[in-house]
Design an enzyme around this catalytic site. Sequence first.
Site, PDB file in Angstrom:
ATOM      1  N   LYS A  71       0.919  -1.024   0.488  1.00  0.00           N
ATOM      2  CA  LYS A  71       0.236  -0.010  -0.444  1.00  0.00           C
ATOM      3  C   LYS A  71       1.034   1.598  -0.148  1.00  0.00           C
ATOM      4  O   LYS A  71       0.228   2.201  -0.312  1.00  0.00           O
ATOM      5  CB  LYS A  71      -1.163   0.171   1.535  1.00  0.00           C
ATOM      6  N   ASP A 107      -9.890   2.422   3.321  1.00  0.00           N
ATOM      7  CA  ASP A 107     -10.428   1.611   3.893  1.00  0.00           C
ATOM      8  C   ASP A 107     -10.187   2.224   5.007  1.00  0.00           C
ATOM      9  O   ASP A 107     -11.245   1.870   5.969  1.00  0.00           O
ATOM     10  CB  ASP A 107      -8.767   1.505   4.349  1.00  0.00           C
TER      11      ASP A 107
HETATM   12  P1  NDP Z   1       0.320  -4.162  10.147  1.00  0.00           P
HETATM   13  O1  NDP Z   1       1.546  -4.961  10.177  1.00  0.00           O
HETATM   14  O2  NDP Z   1       0.942  -2.293   9.686  1.00  0.00           O
HETATM   15  O3  NDP Z   1       0.788  -3.509  12.554  1.00  0.00           O
HETATM   16  C1  NDP Z   1       0.030  -4.369  13.381  1.00  0.00           C
HETATM   17  C2  NDP Z   1      -0.077  -3.827  14.617  1.00  0.00           C
HETATM   18  O4  NDP Z   1      -0.148  -5.225  15.189  1.00  0.00           O
HETATM   19  C3  NDP Z   1       1.726  -3.767  14.938  1.00  0.00           C
HETATM   20  O5  NDP Z   1       0.932  -2.460  15.230  1.00  0.00           O
HETATM   21  C4  NDP Z   1       1.665  -4.517  15.149  1.00  0.00           C
HETATM   22  O6  NDP Z   1       2.693  -3.784  17.484  1.00  0.00           O
HETATM   23  C5  NDP Z   1       0.305  -4.641  16.589  1.00  0.00           C
HETATM   24  N1  NDP Z   1       1.126  -6.177  16.832  1.00  0.00           N
HETATM   25  C6  NDP Z   1       1.194  -7.258  16.345  1.00  0.00           C
HETATM   26  N2  NDP Z   1       0.945  -8.571  17.207  1.00  0.00           N
HETATM   27  C7  NDP Z   1       0.347  -7.687  18.419  1.00  0.00           C
HETATM   28  C8  NDP Z   1       0.699  -8.680  20.019  1.00  0.00           C
HETATM   29  N3  NDP Z   1       0.334 -10.071  19.785  1.00  0.00           N
HETATM   30  N4  NDP Z   1      -0.194  -7.970  20.492  1.00  0.00           N
HETATM   31  C9  NDP Z   1      -0.071  -6.381  20.650  1.00  0.00           C
HETATM   32  N5  NDP Z   1      -0.045  -5.404  19.439  1.00  0.00           N
HETATM   33  C10 NDP Z   1       0.798  -6.478  18.346  1.00  0.00           C
HETATM   34  O7  NDP Z   1      -0.765  -4.520  10.253  1.00  0.00           O
HETATM   35  P2  NDP Z   1      -1.767  -4.299  10.125  1.00  0.00           P
HETATM   36  O8  NDP Z   1      -2.344  -2.685  10.096  1.00  0.00           O
HETATM   37  O9  NDP Z   1      -1.339  -4.181   8.269  1.00  0.00           O
HETATM   38  O10 NDP Z   1      -3.052  -5.326  10.036  1.00  0.00           O
HETATM   39  C11 NDP Z   1      -3.898  -5.088  11.138  1.00  0.00           C
HETATM   40  C12 NDP Z   1      -4.966  -6.101  11.368  1.00  0.00           C
HETATM   41  O11 NDP Z   1      -6.241  -5.195  10.888  1.00  0.00           O
HETATM   42  C13 NDP Z   1      -4.462  -7.093  10.492  1.00  0.00           C
HETATM   43  O12 NDP Z   1      -5.343  -8.902  11.480  1.00  0.00           O
HETATM   44  C14 NDP Z   1      -5.601  -7.368   9.584  1.00  0.00           C
HETATM   45  O13 NDP Z   1      -6.036  -8.862   9.233  1.00  0.00           O
HETATM   46  C15 NDP Z   1      -7.133  -6.620   9.811  1.00  0.00           C
HETATM   47  N6  NDP Z   1      -6.761  -5.583   8.661  1.00  0.00           N
HETATM   48  C16 NDP Z   1      -8.699  -6.080   8.322  1.00  0.00           C
HETATM   49  C17 NDP Z   1      -9.007  -4.830   7.676  1.00  0.00           C
HETATM   50  C18 NDP Z   1     -10.720  -5.630   7.112  1.00  0.00           C
HETATM   51  O14 NDP Z   1     -11.054  -4.798   6.015  1.00  0.00           O
HETATM   52  N7  NDP Z   1     -11.537  -6.110   7.684  1.00  0.00           N
HETATM   53  C19 NDP Z   1      -8.570  -3.925   6.337  1.00  0.00           C
HETATM   54  C20 NDP Z   1      -7.014  -3.771   6.803  1.00  0.00           C
HETATM   55  C21 NDP Z   1      -6.483  -4.750   7.770  1.00  0.00           C
HETATM   56  P3  NDP Z   1       4.130  -3.530  17.222  1.00  0.00           P
HETATM   57  O15 NDP Z   1       4.639  -1.793  16.240  1.00  0.00           O
HETATM   58  O16 NDP Z   1       4.504  -3.399  18.212  1.00  0.00           O
HETATM   59  O17 NDP Z   1       4.855  -4.282  16.504  1.00  0.00           O
END
Ligand code: NDP
Length: 271
Positions: A71, A107
């Site tokens: 993206k 989004d």
């Molecule tokens: P990113 O990889 O960009 O970000 C992930 C985030 O989650 C980071 O802030 C990370 O923290 C945090 N994280 C990961 N694992 C954990 C954990 N076990 N506990 C706490 N924090 C955690 O992901 P995206 O933003 O692209 O996607 C996030 C979610 O949103 C996904 O589940 C995705 O499937 C969902 N999504 C749904 C959409 C929809 O249309 N319904 C559209 C887009 C996404 P840190 O910085 O500390 O690593």
Amino acid sequence: MSENITNNTQVYAIFGDPVEHSKSPQMHNSAFEFLNIDAVYKKHHLKDGKKLKEEFLNNLYSGANITVPHKEQAFKQADEVVGIANEIQAVNTYIKKDKKVIAYNTDAPGFLKAIESFKDVNKVLVLGAGGTAKAIALALQEKKIDVTVVNRSDSKLEFFKQKNIKCFSWKDFRLDYFDLVVNSTSAGLKDENLPMNKAQLENVFLNSKYAFDCVYGKETAFLKLAKKEGLKTKDGEDMLLYQGLLAFELFTNTKADNSVVETMRKGLRGE
Ligand code: NDP
């Protein structure tokens, strides 16, 4: 559907790595079929994001969606970026117009549409600081809704600081009242993890009305806990649906009515 493709058929695609799991083709193809539009929507597996625009143009796609992890590259390569996508610096939709690639982020408005069933939302806590959190936080800020971002680590908080969005890492977060708590982390996607320490989350829920999880198609540990604490909950299906619907409207230059929404929902569910 492929046997009906002619030279006039408009071709659309979703770019991602991986892309196999994507439900976008089901959603869009259902709507094209329902409206008798001569178009087809495919999956396009792309490893090297730097080749995105080139692949988009070489394949003569009329439009496309872009998913993880491309993206931000999609934003950089577009000829023109429209609306809130300029703030988010990431796009999920490409349209070809007069040989130019015009880019949008659906989004962010898709999320706002998905939470419309929650009334009187004035103060929101967003858990996570990844790409989805950026889109959500900026969409809320643009609507003048008070937003706070909390993330496990502080490495991703700089973006939010620059946008004047309140943001904290877990260790610095102080309890407050929120109407809505959003899980935009990937905790719960492939596991039963909570996006935050359980005791802290329970305290947050004591002072909240609604919980929304971006993860869709399952009741995550986050939503189960919120429900147990008496909150009204919702998973991410509508967010996925509405980002797709808004992209579909851009692809077809139409305003979709309820019958199209329900057709796309059935397509997404594989019904
Ligand atoms: P990113 O990889 O960009 O970000 C992930 C985030 O989650 C980071 O802030 C990370 O923290 C945090 N994280 C990961 N694992 C954990 C954990 N076990 N506990 C706490 N924090 C955690 O992901 P995206 O933003 O692209 O996607 C996030 C979610 O949103 C996904 O589940 C995705 O499937 C969902 N999504 C749904 C959409 C929809 O249309 N319904 C559209 C887009 C996404 P840190 O910085 O500390 O690593």
